[in-house]
Design a protein around this motif. Structure first.
Motif, mmCIF file in Angstrom:
data_model
loop_
_atom_site.group_PDB
_atom_site.id
_atom_site.type_symbol
_atom_site.label_atom_id
_atom_site.label_comp_id
_atom_site.label_asym_id
_atom_site.label_seq_id
_atom_site.Cartn_x
_atom_site.Cartn_y
_atom_site.Cartn_z
ATOM 1 N N UNK A 74 0.798 -1.219 0.000
ATOM 2 C CA UNK A 74 0.000 0.000 0.000
ATOM 3 C C UNK A 74 0.830 1.268 0.000
ATOM 4 N N UNK A 75 2.115 1.158 0.192
ATOM 5 C CA UNK A 75 2.956 2.336 0.357
ATOM 6 C C UNK A 75 3.276 2.922 -1.012
ATOM 7 N N UNK A 76 2.810 4.139 -1.255
ATOM 8 C CA UNK A 76 3.114 4.814 -2.512
ATOM 9 C C UNK A 76 4.581 5.220 -2.517
ATOM 10 N N UNK A 77 5.237 4.979 -3.629
ATOM 11 C CA UNK A 77 6.649 5.318 -3.788
ATOM 12 C C UNK A 77 7.454 4.810 -2.594
ATOM 13 N N UNK A 78 7.417 3.513 -2.432
ATOM 14 C CA UNK A 78 7.997 2.866 -1.251
ATOM 15 C C UNK A 78 9.480 3.184 -1.064
ATOM 16 N N UNK A 79 10.195 3.379 -2.141
ATOM 17 C CA UNK A 79 11.633 3.651 -2.029
ATOM 18 C C UNK A 79 11.920 4.912 -1.223
ATOM 19 N N UNK A 80 11.032 5.889 -1.283
ATOM 20 C CA UNK A 80 11.266 7.130 -0.537
ATOM 21 C C UNK A 80 10.381 7.273 0.689
ATOM 22 N N UNK A 81 9.278 6.535 0.761
ATOM 23 C CA UNK A 81 8.335 6.703 1.872
ATOM 24 C C UNK A 81 8.478 5.669 2.977
ATOM 25 N N UNK A 82 9.435 4.766 2.876
ATOM 26 C CA UNK A 82 9.669 3.774 3.924
ATOM 27 C C UNK A 82 11.106 3.892 4.392
ATOM 28 N N UNK A 83 11.282 3.913 5.688
ATOM 29 C CA UNK A 83 12.624 4.006 6.261
ATOM 30 C C UNK A 83 12.777 2.885 7.289
ATOM 31 N N UNK A 84 13.909 2.201 7.261
ATOM 32 C CA UNK A 84 14.188 1.103 8.183
ATOM 33 C C UNK A 84 15.356 1.449 9.081
ATOM 34 N N UNK A 85 15.292 0.968 10.318
ATOM 35 C CA UNK A 85 16.461 0.995 11.185
ATOM 36 C C UNK A 85 16.545 -0.360 11.879
ATOM 37 N N UNK A 86 17.746 -0.917 11.913
ATOM 38 C CA UNK A 86 17.975 -2.157 12.634
ATOM 39 C C UNK A 86 19.101 -1.891 13.609
ATOM 40 N N UNK A 87 18.822 -2.133 14.873
ATOM 41 C CA UNK A 87 19.744 -1.762 15.942
ATOM 42 C C UNK A 87 20.081 -3.013 16.755
ATOM 43 N N UNK A 88 21.354 -3.218 17.011
ATOM 44 C CA UNK A 88 21.788 -4.313 17.881
ATOM 45 C C UNK A 88 21.694 -3.842 19.325
ATOM 46 N N UNK A 89 21.076 -4.652 20.182
ATOM 47 C CA UNK A 89 20.927 -4.308 21.595
ATOM 48 C C UNK A 89 21.675 -5.308 22.458
ATOM 49 N N UNK A 90 22.136 -4.827 23.596
ATOM 50 C CA UNK A 90 22.757 -5.698 24.583
ATOM 51 C C UNK A 90 21.661 -6.159 25.549
ATOM 52 N N UNK A 91 21.307 -7.439 25.539
ATOM 53 C CA UNK A 91 20.218 -7.893 26.404
ATOM 54 C C UNK A 91 20.545 -7.803 27.894
ATOM 55 N N UNK A 92 21.832 -7.681 28.231
ATOM 56 C CA UNK A 92 22.224 -7.608 29.635
ATOM 57 C C UNK A 92 22.430 -6.174 30.105
ATOM 58 N N UNK A 93 22.393 -5.241 29.178
ATOM 59 C CA UNK A 93 22.570 -3.836 29.528
ATOM 60 C C UNK A 93 21.234 -3.115 29.453
ATOM 61 N N UNK A 94 21.310 -1.824 29.518
ATOM 62 C CA UNK A 94 20.082 -1.043 29.387
ATOM 63 C C UNK A 94 19.643 -1.054 27.935
ATOM 64 N N UNK A 95 18.372 -1.269 27.753
ATOM 65 C CA UNK A 95 17.814 -1.320 26.407
ATOM 66 C C UNK A 95 17.278 0.068 26.087
ATOM 67 N N UNK A 96 17.918 0.712 25.112
ATOM 68 C CA UNK A 96 17.436 2.048 24.749
ATOM 69 C C UNK A 96 17.549 2.218 23.234
ATOM 70 N N UNK A 97 16.424 2.555 22.660
ATOM 71 C CA UNK A 97 16.398 2.913 21.249
ATOM 72 C C UNK A 97 15.827 4.315 21.174
ATOM 73 N N UNK A 98 16.121 5.042 20.134
ATOM 74 C CA UNK A 98 15.574 6.404 20.030
ATOM 75 C C UNK A 98 14.048 6.379 20.079
ATOM 76 N N UNK A 99 13.482 7.278 20.853
ATOM 77 C CA UNK A 99 12.019 7.306 21.019
ATOM 78 C C UNK A 99 11.307 7.662 19.719
ATOM 79 N N UNK A 100 11.856 8.580 18.958
ATOM 80 C CA UNK A 100 11.250 8.992 17.697
ATOM 81 C C UNK A 100 11.950 8.289 16.539
#
Length: 178
Positions: free
Chosen positions: A85-111
């Motif tokens: 359903x995403x029009x012009x998906x190449x520009x209208x979709x953004x991905x982020x993949x972040x590695x987290x430490x399960x034993x540390x504090x888990x923090x990803x950007x809120x926005x």
């Protein structure tokens, strides 16, 4: 002459012709806004469910894969194909993949970073393929055009200069060992 005008005025006040028209003129615009907002909300819910499903199916493929490292563009193309359903998906979709430490504090950007066609294109914020048994967060953000951008909910949803709104889908998975 004045008594004739007074009697005409009284006769005019007693007439009830047009009451339904007055009620219609008062009620119909409000009813129309509510109906269009309901349709808009249905499309927002449908689009969000489709994005969530596409992200979940793609992450399932990554988890159950043969240990091959998937790159950003490949994952984005698969999500776009599955969401549909995403029009012009190449520009209208953004991905982020972040590695987290399960034993540390888990923090990803809120926005989440969302592609906004009124802004300059930003590079991928963070996209790191995990190693075996790494805890990974994949967040997809899509900018969607409202169905009815000038009325009710569609007008309130548009949060950028182009009148688009952001839908996000976030999932967490563990990178399986090879």
């Amino acid at each position: 002459m004045i008594s004739r005008l007074v009697s005409l005025w009284r006769a005019f006040r007693k007439q009830e012709d047009g009451n339904a028209t007055i009620e219609f003129v008062i009620i119909f615009p409000a009813l129309l806004v509510v109906m269009l907002s309901g349709v808009e909300l249905a499309f927002v819910s449908l689009n969000h469910a489709m994005l969530e499903r596409a992200v979940d199916m793609t992450v399932r493929d990554i988890r159950l894969g043969t240990g091959r490292a998937h790159d950003h563009d490949e994952i984005k193309d698969v999500i776009c194909e599955r969401a549909g359903f995403i029009e012009d998906c190449a520009t209208n979709l953004k991905l982020e993949m972040i590695r987290l430490d399960p034993y540390g504090t888990v923090s990803i950007p809120a926005q989440p970073d969302c592609t906004d066609t009124s802004d300059e294109v930003k590079p991928v914020r963070s996209f790191v393929n995990g190693q075996s048994n790494d805890l990974m967060v994949l967040r997809a953000c899509a900018k969607i055009n409202p169905v009815f951008p000038t009325s009710g909910l569609g007008k309130k949803l548009g949060d950028n200069a182009d009148g688009q709104y952001a839908l996000t889908a976030t999932t967490v998975f563990v990178q399986e060992p090879i």
